[in-house]
Design a protein around this motif. Structure first.
Motif, PDB file in Angstrom:
ATOM      1  N   MET A   1      60.040 -41.915  79.662  1.00 16.92           N
ATOM      2  CA  MET A   1      58.978 -42.521  79.211  1.00 16.92           C
ATOM      3  C   MET A   1      57.955 -41.652  79.785  1.00 16.92           C
ATOM      4  N   ILE A   2      58.082 -41.143  81.092  1.00 18.96           N
ATOM      5  CA  ILE A   2      56.780 -40.248  81.605  1.00 18.96           C
ATOM      6  C   ILE A   2      56.486 -39.257  80.616  1.00 18.96           C
ATOM      7  N   ASP A   3      57.451 -38.491  80.137  1.00 22.81           N
ATOM      8  CA  ASP A   3      57.251 -37.174  79.293  1.00 22.81           C
ATOM      9  C   ASP A   3      56.394 -37.845  77.935  1.00 22.81           C
ATOM     10  N   ASP A   4      56.746 -38.937  77.433  1.00 23.04           N
ATOM     11  CA  ASP A   4      56.247 -39.412  76.038  1.00 23.04           C
ATOM     12  C   ASP A   4      54.592 -39.834  76.437  1.00 23.04           C
ATOM     13  N   LEU A   5      54.542 -40.316  77.576  1.00 19.74           N
ATOM     14  CA  LEU A   5      53.420 -41.048  77.968  1.00 19.74           C
ATOM     15  C   LEU A   5      52.396 -39.825  78.086  1.00 19.74           C
ATOM     16  N   PHE A   6      52.710 -38.919  78.666  1.00 14.09           N
ATOM     17  CA  PHE A   6      51.688 -37.786  79.131  1.00 14.09           C
ATOM     18  C   PHE A   6      51.678 -36.522  78.011  1.00 14.09           C
ATOM     19  N   ALA A   7      52.525 -36.722  76.850  1.00 14.43           N
ATOM     20  CA  ALA A   7      52.411 -35.569  75.936  1.00 14.43           C
ATOM     21  C   ALA A   7      51.175 -35.743  75.256  1.00 14.43           C
ATOM     22  N   LYS A   8      50.453 -36.780  75.003  1.00 17.37           N
ATOM     23  CA  LYS A   8      49.306 -36.952  74.068  1.00 17.37           C
ATOM     24  C   LYS A   8      48.137 -36.445  74.943  1.00 17.37           C
ATOM     25  N   PHE A   9      48.260 -36.386  76.548  1.00 17.62           N
ATOM     26  CA  PHE A   9      46.949 -36.002  77.170  1.00 17.62           C
ATOM     27  C   PHE A   9      47.054 -34.272  77.355  1.00 17.62           C
ATOM     28  N   ASN A  10      48.010 -33.708  76.915  1.00 18.60           N
ATOM     29  CA  ASN A  10      47.754 -32.213  76.679  1.00 18.60           C
ATOM     30  C   ASN A  10      46.679 -31.710  75.770  1.00 18.60           C
ATOM     31  N   GLY A  11      45.934 -30.848  76.458  1.00 17.16           N
ATOM     32  CA  GLY A  11      44.577 -30.312  75.880  1.00 17.16           C
ATOM     33  C   GLY A  11      43.496 -31.285  76.009  1.00 17.16           C
ATOM     34  N   ALA A  12      43.532 -32.591  76.382  1.00 14.69           N
ATOM     35  CA  ALA A  12      42.545 -33.355  76.591  1.00 14.69           C
ATOM     36  C   ALA A  12      41.913 -32.978  78.209  1.00 14.69           C
ATOM     37  N   PHE A  13      42.992 -32.918  79.177  1.00 18.29           N
ATOM     38  CA  PHE A  13      42.399 -32.614  80.602  1.00 18.29           C
ATOM     39  C   PHE A  13      43.160 -31.237  80.737  1.00 18.29           C
ATOM     40  N   ALA A  14      42.456 -30.779  81.831  1.00 24.38           N
ATOM     41  CA  ALA A  14      43.021 -29.716  82.465  1.00 24.38           C
ATOM     42  C   ALA A  14      44.511 -29.827  83.053  1.00 24.38           C
ATOM     43  N   PRO A  15      45.147 -28.665  83.168  1.00 24.87           N
ATOM     44  CA  PRO A  15      46.594 -28.822  83.634  1.00 24.87           C
ATOM     45  C   PRO A  15      46.524 -29.549  84.991  1.00 24.87           C
ATOM     46  N   ASN A  16      45.530 -29.026  85.860  1.00 26.73           N
ATOM     47  CA  ASN A  16      45.764 -29.674  87.124  1.00 26.73           C
ATOM     48  C   ASN A  16      45.642 -31.293  87.243  1.00 26.73           C
ATOM     49  N   THR A  17      44.587 -31.523  86.232  1.00 20.59           N
ATOM     50  CA  THR A  17      44.489 -32.946  86.249  1.00 20.59           C
ATOM     51  C   THR A  17      45.632 -33.694  85.749  1.00 20.59           C
ATOM     52  N   ILE A  18      46.137 -33.347  84.535  1.00 19.01           N
ATOM     53  CA  ILE A  18      47.249 -33.806  83.938  1.00 19.01           C
ATOM     54  C   ILE A  18      48.389 -33.959  85.312  1.00 19.01           C
ATOM     55  N   ARG A  19      48.647 -32.680  85.977  1.00 18.93           N
ATOM     56  CA  ARG A  19      49.697 -32.876  87.102  1.00 18.93           C
ATOM     57  C   ARG A  19      49.516 -33.785  88.007  1.00 18.93           C
ATOM     58  N   ALA A  20      48.032 -33.870  88.399  1.00 17.19           N
ATOM     59  CA  ALA A  20      47.791 -35.034  89.349  1.00 17.19           C
ATOM     60  C   ALA A  20      48.023 -36.582  89.022  1.00 17.19           C
ATOM     61  N   TYR A  21      47.681 -36.669  87.538  1.00 18.75           N
ATOM     62  CA  TYR A  21      47.855 -37.919  87.077  1.00 18.75           C
ATOM     63  C   TYR A  21      49.316 -38.339  87.032  1.00 18.75           C
ATOM     64  N   ARG A  22      50.132 -37.175  86.631  1.00 19.09           N
ATOM     65  CA  ARG A  22      51.686 -37.606  86.509  1.00 19.09           C
ATOM     66  C   ARG A  22      52.224 -37.652  87.773  1.00 19.09           C
ATOM     67  N   ASN A  23      51.783 -37.104  88.725  1.00 17.03           N
ATOM     68  CA  ASN A  23      52.359 -37.217  90.077  1.00 17.03           C
ATOM     69  C   ASN A  23      52.290 -38.850  90.730  1.00 17.03           C
ATOM     70  N   ASP A  24      50.776 -39.167  90.596  1.00 13.17           N
ATOM     71  CA  ASP A  24      50.488 -40.342  90.978  1.00 13.17           C
ATOM     72  C   ASP A  24      50.937 -41.464  90.378  1.00 13.17           C
ATOM     73  N   PHE A  25      51.285 -41.282  88.768  1.00 13.43           N
ATOM     74  CA  PHE A  25      52.183 -42.307  88.045  1.00 13.43           C
ATOM     75  C   PHE A  25      53.450 -42.409  88.595  1.00 13.43           C
ATOM     76  N   LYS A  26      54.295 -41.240  88.664  1.00 13.39           N
ATOM     77  CA  LYS A  26      55.497 -41.350  89.320  1.00 13.39           C
ATOM     78  C   LYS A  26      55.764 -41.950  90.539  1.00 13.39           C
ATOM     79  N   HIS A  27      54.724 -41.710  91.503  1.00 15.87           N
ATOM     80  CA  HIS A  27      54.697 -42.548  92.784  1.00 15.87           C
ATOM     81  C   HIS A  27      54.663 -44.260  92.427  1.00 15.87           C
ATOM     82  N   TYR A  28      54.107 -44.336  91.692  1.00 17.76           N
ATOM     83  CA  TYR A  28      53.804 -45.811  91.479  1.00 17.76           C
ATOM     84  C   TYR A  28      55.252 -46.170  90.827  1.00 17.76           C
ATOM     85  N   LEU A  29      55.676 -45.645  89.895  1.00 18.01           N
ATOM     86  CA  LEU A  29      57.065 -46.056  89.375  1.00 18.01           C
ATOM     87  C   LEU A  29      58.143 -46.056  90.259  1.00 18.01           C
ATOM     88  N   ALA A  30      58.042 -45.048  91.181  1.00 15.67           N
ATOM     89  CA  ALA A  30      59.199 -45.091  92.263  1.00 15.67           C
ATOM     90  C   ALA A  30      59.161 -46.151  93.327  1.00 15.67           C
TER      91      ALA A  30
END
Length: 290
Positions: A1-30
């Motif tokens: 689910m995470i991969d599908d969710l963040f695939a659309k973010f590619n190119g719209a944000f800086a890689p570091n920003t996407i990484r931060a969003y992804r890590n925060d989202f994974k923390h919430y899911l956990a």
């Protein structure tokens, strides 16, 4: 689910920003899984409990950042966003009243500290790279990721003979408008010598250097703080009264020096890339000035 969710973010944000969003989202899911909560669709009371739980062990800046990240992910993914629900807002207010809003500040790398660090740089290729890092970081006052993205072809001279470096992208310039940052003649000459030393015509200015003196393609931003810590240990030894330097130390230290030299806050904001006075004062509030 995470991969599908963040695939659309590619190119719209800086890689570091996407990484931060992804890590925060994974923390919430956990957290939701551990506490037997339904993560998607999110509920306001779930996020309020999430805030309350984080406030037991985390800093307020981390908690508010995570909630803001979740709000962005929810909205851009067309998931109902309860981060602005009164229950969540009240949970954040309780959190601020309980643990405060204070944020750990980077120790300022001021001119006097810079000079001491420069003196301990070795005379080999890694030492020259370190001198480039120190001078480039102090003069441009930029984040470590931005420093590591600067390239030789971005260094130029304006019609009046003032050397500058073009910052093509930054945290506050995600669409590449570009910012021309003036640099000193000494740094300009150092960059020319460094370019000649490593024998390249273009590419990244800051490079990795292994123990054998072999120069790599690019210095990773995560190594900046480690290099500063190594130089700090050589220059000052172990001092309990001096916290470790980090990539942000350049930004705070140079800004403090500009203030002591009588520069206006507006000029410091322009040079450093701060957009608002409140942001500038957030970094400088721990220091008093005559």
């Amino acid at each position: 689910m995470i991969d599908d969710l963040f695939a659309k973010f590619n190119g719209a944000f800086a890689p570091n920003t996407i990484r931060a969003y992804r890590n925060d989202f994974k923390h919430y899911l956990a957290w939701c899984e551990e506490n037997h909560k339904i993560a998607i669709p999110p509920e306001a009371d779930t996020l309020a409990d999430y805030v309350e739980d984080m406030s037991l062990s985390m800093k307020s800046a981390t908690i508010s950042r995570r909630i803001n990240s979740l709000g962005t992910v929810f909205r851009l993914s067309r998931i109902p966003d309860p981060t602005k629900d009164p229950d969540v807002i009240l949970a954040l207010k309780r959190m601020y009243r309980r643990i405060g809003r204070a944020q750990e500040q980077a120790y300022p790398l001021t001119r006097d500290i810079l000079d001491k660090l420069l003196k301990v740089c070795s005379r080999d290729v890694s030492g020259m790279r370190d001198r480039v890092l120190l001078n480039l970081g102090y003069e441009t006052m930029r984040r470590r990721s931005e420093l590591c993205s600067m390239q030789f072809e971005d260094v130029n001279v304006n019609p009046k003979g003032q050397p500058f470096i073009l910052l093509n992208f930054s945290k506050t310039d995600q669409f590449g408008t570009g910012t021309m940052i003036p640099i000193s003649d000494n740094l300009f000459e150092l960059l020319e010598r460094w370019q000649k030393k490593i024998g390249v015509q273009s590419g990244y200015i800051l490079r990795s250097v292994n123990k054998g003196g072999r120069v790599g393609e690019r210095l990773h931003p995560s190594l900046v703080s480690r290099l500063l810590k190594d130089l700090q240990d050589q220059a000052f030894g172990f001092r309990r009264d001096m916290p470790d330097l980090s990539g942000h130390s350049f930004r705070v230290g140079a800004a403090l020096d500009m203030i002591s030299q009588g520069e206006s806050l507006a000029r410091i904001m322009l040079r450093r890339g701060w957009k608002t006075e409140s942001t500038a004062l957030k970094y400088l509030r721990n220091y008093s000035f005559d």
